[in-house]
Design a protein around this motif. Structure first.
Motif, PDB file in Angstrom:
ATOM      1  N   UNK A   1      -7.080  -2.525  -0.141  1.00 65.60           N
ATOM      2  CA  UNK A   1      -7.269  -3.856   0.433  1.00 65.60           C
ATOM      3  C   UNK A   1      -8.604  -3.885   1.160  1.00 65.60           C
ATOM      4  N   UNK A   2      -9.168  -5.077   1.244  1.00 69.53           N
ATOM      5  CA  UNK A   2     -10.436  -5.259   1.936  1.00 69.53           C
ATOM      6  C   UNK A   2     -10.347  -6.544   2.745  1.00 69.53           C
TER       7      UNK A   2
ATOM      8  N   UNK B   1     -11.095  -1.601   5.381  1.00 66.75           N
ATOM      9  CA  UNK B   1     -10.748  -1.218   4.015  1.00 66.75           C
ATOM     10  C   UNK B   1      -9.623  -0.181   4.062  1.00 66.75           C
ATOM     11  N   UNK B   2      -8.571  -0.445   3.302  1.00 70.03           N
ATOM     12  CA  UNK B   2      -7.543   0.562   3.042  1.00 70.03           C
ATOM     13  C   UNK B   2      -7.715   0.924   1.582  1.00 70.03           C
ATOM     14  N   UNK B   3      -7.793   2.224   1.315  1.00 68.81           N
ATOM     15  CA  UNK B   3      -8.068   2.607  -0.069  1.00 68.81           C
ATOM     16  C   UNK B   3      -7.394   3.938  -0.409  1.00 68.81           C
TER      17      UNK B   3
ATOM     18  N   UNK C   1       0.833  -1.209   0.000  1.00 64.64           N
ATOM     19  CA  UNK C   1       0.000   0.000   0.000  1.00 64.64           C
ATOM     20  C   UNK C   1       0.865   1.255   0.000  1.00 64.64           C
ATOM     21  N   UNK C   2       1.939   1.248   0.775  1.00 62.73           N
ATOM     22  CA  UNK C   2       2.849   2.411   0.833  1.00 62.73           C
ATOM     23  C   UNK C   2       3.538   2.649  -0.500  1.00 62.73           C
ATOM     24  N   UNK C   3       3.879   1.569  -1.181  1.00 62.48           N
ATOM     25  CA  UNK C   3       4.635   1.677  -2.436  1.00 62.48           C
ATOM     26  C   UNK C   3       3.806   2.195  -3.600  1.00 62.48           C
ATOM     27  N   UNK C   4       2.501   2.040  -3.537  1.00 70.69           N
ATOM     28  CA  UNK C   4       1.649   2.416  -4.671  1.00 70.69           C
ATOM     29  C   UNK C   4       1.407   3.916  -4.787  1.00 70.69           C
ATOM     30  N   UNK C   5       1.460   4.615  -3.694  1.00 68.88           N
ATOM     31  CA  UNK C   5       1.203   6.049  -3.727  1.00 68.88           C
ATOM     32  C   UNK C   5       2.477   6.851  -3.864  1.00 68.88           C
TER      33      UNK C   5
ATOM     34  N   UNK D   1      -3.898   7.712   2.217  1.00 67.34           N
ATOM     35  CA  UNK D   1      -4.828   6.595   2.139  1.00 67.34           C
ATOM     36  C   UNK D   1      -5.915   6.788   3.176  1.00 67.34           C
ATOM     37  N   UNK D   2      -7.024   6.108   2.954  1.00 69.85           N
ATOM     38  CA  UNK D   2      -8.066   6.022   3.963  1.00 69.85           C
ATOM     39  C   UNK D   2      -8.014   4.632   4.564  1.00 69.85           C
TER      40      UNK D   2
END
Length: 172
Positions: free
Chosen positions: A130-131, A120-122, A73-77, A83-84
């Motif tokens: 992720x869900x 949910x992390x989005x 998740x950290x790498x994608x942004x 993120x939420x």
């Protein structure tokens, strides 16, 4: 960049993001298996069973799973993206993933492992996330970039996926 690395979103922002989750993913939080999966799974998504963690008394596999998902998740942004972290029926957060989880930094506001409610992390633009579903005992990642970064490592922790793009995957 955010003033603080982790904060509860303003009520209007929380409502906007929550409404979009319900609309885009047809989110159906429920303990009933008749409504699973609890979201309409995006085309670029992979879902794993969390059953492999049942025999993990030292929590090593769980810790590895959380680290892999958080790193993905950290790498994608980008460096200023946020993120939420939405925890159904509990406090949710907006946070800067580059500013949490490291040495001397605040911890992640929630775990991608669903400890008791849907989690949910989005990304702000909903392109990846992720869900985690506690009653279905599943974790799904979505968004091509996140899958490219994390899915191979998640396979190693949780065994092969049970669904890809919402379709059941047969035994390997």
């Amino acid at each position: 960049m955010m003033e603080v690395p982790v904060a509860a979103p303003a009520e209007a922002e929380y409502q906007r993001v929550g409404d979009r989750c319900y609309e885009d993913f047809l989110f159906r939080p429920s303990m009933s298996s008749f409504t699973w999966p609890a979201i309409e799974e995006p085309v670029a998504s992979v879902t794993w069973s969390l059953a492999a963690l049942d025999d993990d008394p030292s929590y090593e596999r769980l810790d590895r799973l959380v680290a892999v998902v958080e790193q993905g998740l950290s790498s994608c942004g980008g460096p200023t993206d946020t993120l939420f972290a939405l925890d159904w029926q509990h406090t949710s957060y907006r946070f800067a993933p580059q500013e949490v989880g490291g040495l001397g930094q605040r911890v992640w506001p929630l775990s991608p492992y669903p400890g008791g409610d849907c989690c949910i992390f989005i990304a702000e633009d909903f392109r990846f996330g992720s869900f985690g579903h506690p009653w279905e005992e599943s974790l799904r990642l979505f968004g091509g970039e996140l899958l490219d970064i994390a899915s191979t490592e998640v396979d190693k922790v949780l065994d092969p996926p049970v669904r890809r793009s919402g379709k059941a995957v047969g035994p390997a």
